[in-house]
Enzyme design. Structure first.
Site, PDB file in Angstrom:
ATOM      1  N   GLY A  38       0.816  -1.201   0.000  1.00 16.54           N
ATOM      2  CA  GLY A  38       0.000   0.000   0.000  1.00 16.54           C
ATOM      3  C   GLY A  38       0.851   1.253   0.000  1.00 16.54           C
ATOM      4  N   ASP A  55      -3.169  -4.655  -9.391  1.00 11.94           N
ATOM      5  CA  ASP A  55      -3.175  -5.281 -10.713  1.00 11.94           C
ATOM      6  C   ASP A  55      -2.356  -4.459 -11.703  1.00 11.94           C
ATOM      7  OD1 ASP A  55      -5.029  -6.983  -9.474  1.00 11.94           O
ATOM      8  OD2 ASP A  55      -6.684  -5.686 -10.090  1.00 11.94           O
TER       9      ASP A  55
END
Length: 315
Positions: A222, A252
């Protein structure tokens, strides 16, 4: 060519609202519908970067037909396997501060025949692929070992395997020695069986996954950045973002950047970071194009800050 496999694809509808209030009628400032599913998003990002990609996925009902049209409009070759159940529709509600609330549908249950057809579709096309990216959760009807069987078939044709899944599906596939696995911090902690509080904890857990079969581990952390552990060493990188608009599909996009840049070493890690940072600045699950990337914001180092605490430690 990068072949993606998404066993449980979706249509992703995103609404941008001023604030989320339970029980209220909300008026969206904007909304959009995008092709969804981890592998689908990888194909979208690969296509946006100008590379050839083929998306293998089950398609069912009017939702599946719309998903196929949306992908074709983005220049993605679709190798669809018809299934009886309807393709799922997911809903995301995005607030101005970047908070995202998602409702993911379960998706159709695949029959044994449909599962076999999906596996065959991958086998028929994997020989022409540089990478086969196996992404996302397995739908009902597919056993945890399904990704492992797919990896064995694809490796036999000479393709490299990138695996982005979690839980028993990840554990079962490790014995087939995937070329790279891409867990987030929560998925990595689950696989390691213990909490992760620091970057050093992440590096140790990544090393354990390599010992269990993964040739490389690309861990998404993150806002804390990403860590890559492979045969050449361990690398850590960051790409700060001032304002997050939506984090749907950011992991992704990172995997797509990594594979498109060769899929190994610090150069590929830098590409992964640039793609992930660009994705979170875009609405919904929009995938970045080269014009959205800011390589100058990326920092990659072999001096891994092992004592750095994670912003969101995984208990």
């Amino acid at each position: 060519m990068i072949l993606t496999v998404t066993p449980n694809p979706s249509l992703d509808r995103t609404y941008e609202v001023p604030g989320l209030r339970r029980g209220a009628v909300l008026r969206a400032a904007a909304d959009r519908v995008d092709p969804g599913g981890k592998g689908v998003n990888v194909s979208r990002a690969v296509a946006a970067a100008g590379h050839r990609t083929v998306a293998v996925l089950p398609l069912g009902g009017a939702e599946g037909a719309l998903l196929e049209r949306l992908l074709a409009a983005q220049g993605i070759e679709v190798a669809g396997v018809p299934v009886a159940g309807a393709t799922r529709v997911n809903v995301a509600v995005a607030e101005p501060d970047g908070t995202l609330t998602k409702v993911n549908a379960a998706g159709p249950e695949l029959t044994a025949e449909e599962a076999a057809l999906l596996l065959s579709a991958v086998g028929e096309r994997s020989a022409a692929a540089d990478w086969v990216a196996c992404c996302g959760s397995l739908p009902r009807g597919l056993a945890p070992e399904w990704y492992g069987r797919l990896a064995a078939r694809a490796h036999a044709t000479g393709a490299r395997i990138a695996l982005d899944t979690s839980g028993p599906a990840l554990t079962a596939a490790l014995r087939e020695r995937p070329d790279v696995v891409k867990p987030n911090a929560e998925e990595l902690a689950e696989a390691a069986g213990r909490p992760l509080a620091t970057v050093g904890d992440v590096a140790a857990a990544a090393g354990e996954l390599r010992a269990r079969g993964a040739r490389a581990v690309l861990a998404s952390l993150g806002a804390d950045g990403q860590l890559l552990a492979d045969a050449s060493g361990t690398y850590f990188g960051t790409a700060p973002v001032a304002r997050v608009r939506s984090n749907v599909g950011a992991g992704d996009a990172s995997l797509a950047g990594f594979l498109a840049a060769g899929g190994s070493g610090p150069r590929a890690l830098a590409a992964a970071l640039a793609h992930g940072a660009a994705a979170v600045r875009l609405p919904g699950s929009a995938m970045p194009s080269p014009a959205d990337l800011d390589p100058s914001a990326v920092t990659v180092t072999t001096d891994v800050p092992r004592d750095r605490a994670l912003t969101e430690p995984v208990p």
